[in-house]
Design a protein around this motif. Structure first.
Motif, short mmCIF file in Angstrom:
data_model
loop_
_atom_site.label_atom_id
_atom_site.label_comp_id
_atom_site.label_asym_id
_atom_site.label_seq_id
_atom_site.Cartn_x
_atom_site.Cartn_y
_atom_site.Cartn_z
N ASP A 95 -4.27 1.94 3.44
CA ASP A 95 -5.10 0.74 3.36
C ASP A 95 -6.45 0.95 4.05
O ASP A 95 -7.48 0.52 3.56
CB ASP A 95 -4.39 -0.46 4.00
N ARG A 96 -6.43 1.62 5.20
CA ARG A 96 -7.68 1.88 5.94
C ARG A 96 -8.62 2.76 5.11
O ARG A 96 -9.82 2.50 5.01
CB ARG A 96 -7.37 2.54 7.28
N ILE A 97 -8.07 3.80 4.50
CA ILE A 97 -8.90 4.69 3.68
C ILE A 97 -9.49 3.93 2.50
O ILE A 97 -10.68 4.09 2.18
CB ILE A 97 -8.06 5.90 3.21
N GLU A 98 -8.67 3.09 1.87
CA GLU A 98 -9.17 2.29 0.74
C GLU A 98 -10.27 1.33 1.20
O GLU A 98 -11.29 1.17 0.52
CB GLU A 98 -8.01 1.53 0.10
N THR A 99 -10.10 0.69 2.35
CA THR A 99 -11.11 -0.23 2.87
C THR A 99 -12.41 0.51 3.17
O THR A 99 -13.50 0.02 2.84
CB THR A 99 -10.58 -0.92 4.14
N GLU A 100 -12.30 1.68 3.78
CA GLU A 100 -13.51 2.47 4.08
C GLU A 100 -14.23 2.86 2.80
O GLU A 100 -15.46 2.83 2.73
CB GLU A 100 -13.14 3.71 4.87
#
Length: 71
Positions: free
Chosen positions: A55-60
């Motif tokens: 999720d963090r990678i997608e948000t970034e």
């Protein structure tokens, strides 16, 4: 002379347990229930960490695209 009639023989089918099922059976024999619970909780935590990282990678990625799109 005629041959004797052939009778069908009984066939036994035994399901072969999957590797996971066999592993859990061995685990239940070797480990106490508290250790099994701790191991399952640890694995659940690992899976949750992986989900948060994804999720963090997608948000970034999304935020990076929105910054690039600004004038």
């Amino acid at each position: 002379m005629q041959a004797a009639p052939v009778r069908p023989t009984a066939v036994r089918a035994t399901a072969i347990p999957s590797f996971t099922t066999a592993l859990r059976a061995v685990e239940s024999l070797l480990l106490s229930s508290g250790q099994r619970t701790a191991r399952r909780n640890a694995w659940t935590s690992v899976l949750e960490d992986r989900r948060r990282a994804k999720d963090r990678i997608e948000t970034e990625r999304v935020l990076g695209q929105s910054v690039v799109g600004r004038p």
